[in-house]
Design a protein around this motif. Sequence first.
Motif, short mmCIF file in Angstrom:
data_model
loop_
_atom_site.label_atom_id
_atom_site.label_comp_id
_atom_site.label_asym_id
_atom_site.label_seq_id
_atom_site.Cartn_x
_atom_site.Cartn_y
_atom_site.Cartn_z
N GLY A 1 42.23 42.92 34.85
CA GLY A 1 41.34 42.20 33.94
C GLY A 1 41.59 40.71 34.01
N SER A 2 42.87 40.31 34.07
CA SER A 2 43.21 38.89 34.18
C SER A 2 42.77 38.32 35.51
N LEU A 3 43.00 39.07 36.59
CA LEU A 3 42.56 38.60 37.91
C LEU A 3 41.04 38.46 37.97
N GLY A 4 40.34 39.39 37.34
CA GLY A 4 38.88 39.32 37.32
C GLY A 4 38.36 38.12 36.58
N ARG A 5 39.10 37.69 35.56
CA ARG A 5 38.64 36.54 34.78
C ARG A 5 38.91 35.22 35.48
N VAL A 6 40.00 35.13 36.26
CA VAL A 6 40.37 33.85 36.86
C VAL A 6 39.86 33.70 38.29
N PHE B 1 38.35 43.53 41.26
CA PHE B 1 39.34 43.39 40.19
C PHE B 1 38.77 43.88 38.86
N GLU B 2 37.55 43.46 38.55
CA GLU B 2 36.92 43.88 37.30
C GLU B 2 36.76 45.39 37.24
N SER B 3 36.42 45.97 38.37
CA SER B 3 36.22 47.41 38.42
C SER B 3 37.52 48.17 38.19
N LEU B 4 38.61 47.69 38.78
CA LEU B 4 39.90 48.35 38.63
C LEU B 4 40.43 48.27 37.20
#
Length: 629
Positions: A400-405, A422-425
Motif C-alpha cells: 500500500g505504501s509503495l503504491g502511494r509513493v 503494488f496497489e493490487s498486492l
Amino acid sequence: MCGIAGVFQSDRSKIDTEMLRRMNDSLAHRGPDDSGYHIDNGIGLAHRRLSIIDLSTGKQPIYNENKSVVVVFNGEIYNFRELRSDLKKLGHRFRTLTDTEVIVHAWEEWGEKCVKHLRGMFAFALWDLPQETLFLARDRLGIKPLYYSVLQENSFVFASELKAIRLHKAFRPDINPHAVEEYFAYGYVPDPRTIYSGVKKLPPGHTLRVTRNLSDISPTMYWDVPFKICNKYSSENEVAKELLERLREAVNIRLISDVPLGAFLSGGVDSSAIVSLMAELQPDQITTCSIAFEHEEFNESSYSTEVAGQYRTDHHVRQVKVDDFALVNKLAHIYDEPYADSSALPTYRLCEMAREWVTVALSGDGGDENFAGYRDHLMHYNKDRIRRVIPTLFRRFLFGSLGRVYPRLYRAPQYLRARTTFESLALDAVESFARGRMITTPEDRHALFSSRFKSNLQGYDAKEVMCVHAENAPTQHPLSLAQYLDMKVYLPGDILTKVDRASMAHSLEVRVPMLDHLFVEWVSSLPPDLKLRAGISKYILKKAYQSRLSEQILFRPKMGFSIPLSSWLRGPLRNRLKRCVFESRLLETGIFDQETLQTFVLEHLSRRRDHGPLLWALIMFDNFLNVES
C-alpha cells in the motif's frame, strides 16, 4: 435460433395482442422465418423462428397432447433424440421431429427438474394451464439471454432482448445507479442487473416460477460449475486423450443441422481445436470464416489461413478497415443497454460475413475460461503466491505504501509501471481480481461521477459483483476461483452477450462446444496445474493438440480480437468524442462531472494518459441515451 417474448396478467385480464405483436416483431432479426402466438386468459406467448432443425413441422409455440402445456423456446437441445426416446417409452406422444417438443413432455414428466435433463443452450418460457404457472429457464452457462420484469401490480413480462420489454405500455425507463457504476467499471452490466431498475436478467443456470399472485419472483439455481478436483488419472497423456474424446463428442452433437453449417476460425488455439475436430467428423469440406485487420498488431489472418490450409477448409477472410467505425451508432440498437467491448465491431463483421455462407457456425468461445487462458489468470495466480507468504497486515502496509509513493508513469514501458501491481498486492485476492477485470479504476470513476450521483450510489462499488460470487464459490484455489468468477461474470455478461447479439443481428446461430456443460464439469475437475503450468496457459489442451496443430498455433502469444481503439479516438473519432463530451446528452443526465469529462478527453488527445476504454464507454453510453430517447 429464435426470439421469445410474453406477457402474464395475474388478474387474467385480456392480453393486448397488438402490443404483444409489436414486442415480437422487434425480435424479427432473431427469427426471420416465422412467427407464432399463444394467447389465453391473462397469458400471451410470442415466438420468432430461425429454422434450423425440422424445417417443416417445428413451428412454435409447441404443445403437449391435450394443449394444457405450451412452450416458446430459443436455443438447441442437443440430446433431444435420446430424451424423445426415453419420453416415448414413458408414454408421451410426439407430433413433430423438433427438439422443442421434448421440453413440454419433460415438464410433464419431471416438472421443474426437467432442465436437469436438457443438454444444450436454451432460454424458454412454459405455460402450464392446470397449475396456472409460468416457468422460465436459462441454460447453465448463459449462452442464450432472457430478461424479465414485473410491471405495475399485475403484469409480468419477459423477452429475449430488452428492446421487446421496452415496448410494453407499462415500462418505465428508470436508470439503475448501481448498473451505471458496474457498466463504467466492467464495460457491460453484469447479470442479473440491467441498466433499468425494473428489469432483470435471469442468471445462467437458473429457473423462475411465476404464479398468479406474482409473489416470490426470485430465481432458483439448478446448476453451478462444480470444481471438484478428481485425481483418478495416471498420466497427463491419459488426461489429454480423454480431453480429445470428450471435446470430439461435444463437437459432434453440435453438427446436427438441416441448414448450412460452418465455423469461426481466428487461428487461435480454441477455434483451431474446434475446426480440427469438425474436419475429422464431417464428410464434406468445412466452411470457415475469419476477420483480418489492417493493423498488423491486431491481425491473426495468417494463422487462420495456416489452419484452414492444414484441414482444407473452404476459408473466407474479410478485412476490417482501419476506419471501420460506421457501426458505432448501430451497436446501441443491437445491445439495448450500454455495452463497451470494442471487439463487438469486428464480431459483428465476422457474423455478417459468415451469414453469407452458413446459417450455423461453431466457435471456440469458452476455452479461456475452461483452461485458464487469460493473462489475468496468470497474473492473479502469481500475485496470490506472494500474498500467501507475506502476512496480511505487513503486505497491506508494504505494498500500500509503495503504491502511494511510486509514480504512475503512464507513458513509460510496461515493465516500469509497477504502481498498479503494488496497489493490487495490497488488496485481498477477490478485490484484486475484480480490479484487474475493470476498464477503469475506482479513482477515475469517483472523479467521473457527479456528487449527486455518488450520493445516489450510497457507497456502492462494482467490486461487489465479484465478491458475491466469490462468497458462494465451490473452490478457494486461487486459479480455479479466478476461472469461476470469469464464468459467472465476464463470460455471460461480456463474451456471450457480444456473440449472441452480433450473430442474431444477422440471423446466424452460433454453437459453443467448449461450453457444453458436461465438458465444463469435467474440465473443472482437473487439477489446476494441468491448466496453467510454468507460465504456459491451457497446458493440457495444448498437449492434447500437439499432434494436430503446429507449435506456432499452440504457443504463440495471445492476441485477442480487438481494434485500435485509442488511436481511433485521437484520429477519425476525435470529433465524435468531443461532441459526445461537450455537446451530448451526457451532461443532462446529472451522472457525470463536466470538468472531469473534459479533463479525461484532453489528457487522452494530448497523449498524457490513455483513457481509451473509458472514453469509448462514454460514447457507447451516449449512444444508448440517444436510442433510449
